[in-house]
Design an enzyme around this catalytic site. Structure first.
Site, PDB file in Angstrom:
ATOM      1  CB  THR A  85     -30.971  -8.865  26.846  1.00 16.06           C
ATOM      2  OG1 THR A  85     -31.183 -10.423  26.967  1.00 16.06           O
ATOM      3  CG2 THR A  85     -30.813  -8.412  25.535  1.00 16.06           C
ATOM      4  CB  ALA A  86     -30.600 -11.266  31.669  1.00 17.25           C
ATOM      5  CG  HIS A 109     -20.052  -9.346  24.986  1.00 16.72           C
ATOM      6  ND1 HIS A 109     -19.096  -8.911  24.291  1.00 16.72           N
ATOM      7  CD2 HIS A 109     -21.075  -8.984  24.682  1.00 16.72           C
ATOM      8  CE1 HIS A 109     -19.695  -8.058  23.405  1.00 16.72           C
ATOM      9  NE2 HIS A 109     -20.879  -8.192  23.659  1.00 16.72           N
TER      10      HIS A 109
END
EC number: 1.1.1.86
Length: 337
Positions: A85-86, A109
């Site tokens: 999310t960052a 990922h």
């Protein structure tokens, strides 16, 4: 379809040794990649924001640390290992302005690339090197002269050198000692998310909580229910991890094996399979990722609400009390502080 496998003889370590690698993040995977690459003769720097608690740790371990922007400007291979999310904001603010022709952008990922949250310039090689194990295991195996199997994938390859570079990187962290599987960003991302949601995290968690509720509602002591549906789960998972489902069934009692064959399909039936297919469809369509992004944009309010409700489940109260009796169990900071 058989997967492509690669080993030490298929990878040229000198390729990554001739590059400058920036690792963004110093968590579980970040520390394992950085230290192992360094020990493999690679020039490595760590990208961490000012004030990060990990800065001192990385420096104590002999690594050079800069901001994500500083190390991205210096490097020609950038491995992004910050939380999913960052990553998009780090890319936009710190990495993208410093990308040069010939640079490679790697990930552990595939979510941000597969769902177009990050769009790299066409002149940049985009790849993935993803060990299939936690960072502490990756590092320990490397130090012991072994390795953890890893995945590689190439999404963008303007110079035709992406696979060789990814294999070289994987060799630098010990992956080719065990074996490296070639995949795609799509396959890695969608299978990883499905496994987490339907089985490993979501599915298992709900199965355990529901089993606990059924037993307590039937009048059994919460302590007994906890032991039977949560505590003993580790014994079963360890057996499956070591030798598959057959090993587990061989190792448990005939009573447990027979009962499992009869009752397992009553719990996980055709309707469950259809709902699992719906979960996979939500992942494939990008619906889950859109909800994940919306949660972040709204200040993590949905996630925090779900966490709070989960922490208040009676199984957590019972579990904390029973774990106080187990001297052999490593206690999390939240329970020992």
């Amino acid at each position: 379809m058989a997967v492509e496998m690669f080993y030490d003889d298929d990878a040229d370590l000198s390729i990554i040794q001739g590059r400058k690698v920036a690792v963004i993040g110093y968590g579980s995977q970040g520390h394992a990649h950085s230290l192992s690459l360094r020990d493999s003769g690679v020039d490595v720097r760590i990208g961490l924001k000012e004030g990060s608690k990990s800065r001192e740790k990385a420096q104590e371990q002999g690594l050079t640390v800069g901001t994500p922007a500083e190390v991205s400007e210096w490097a020609d291979v950038i491995m992004v290992l910050a939380p999913d999310t960052a990553q998009a904001s780090i890319f936009t603010n710190d990495i993208e302005p410093n990308l040069k022709d010939g640079d490679a952008l790697f990930f552990g990922h595939g979510l941000n690339i597969h769902f177009d949250l990050i769009k790299a310039p066409e002149f940049v090689t985009v790849g993935m090197v993803a060990p299939k194990g936690p960072g502490h295991l990756v590092r320990r195996q490397f130090v012991d002269g072994k390795g953890v199997p890893a995945l590689i994938a190439i999404d963008q390859d303007p110079k035709g050198e992406g696979q060789a570079l990814a294999l070289s990187y994987a060799k630098g962290i010990g992956g080719t000692r065990a074996g490296v599987i070639k995949t795609t960003f799509k396959e890695e991302t969608e299978t990883d998310l499905f496994g987490e949601q339907a089985v490993l995290c979501g599915g298992t968690e709900e199965l355990v909580k529901t089993g606990f509720e059924v037993m307590v509602e039937a009048g059994y002591a919460p302590e007994m229910a906890y032991f039977e549906v949560l505590h003993e789960l580790k014994l079963i998972v360890d057996l499956m991890y070591e030798g598959g489902i057959a090993r587990m069934n061989y190792s448990v009692s005939d009573t447990a094996e027979f009962g499992g064959y009869l009752s397992g399909p009553r719990v996980i039936d055709a309707d469950t399979k259809e709902r699992m297919k719906a979960i996979l469809a939500d992942i494939q369509s990008g619906e889950f990722t859109r909800r994940l992004v919306a949660n972040v944009e709204n200040g993590n309010t949905e996630l925090e609400g779900l966490r709070k409700a989960n922490a208040e489940h009676p199984i957590e109260v019972t579990g904390k009390k029973l774990r106080d009796l187990m001297s052999w169990v490593d206690r999390p900071i939240t329970e020992t502080a």
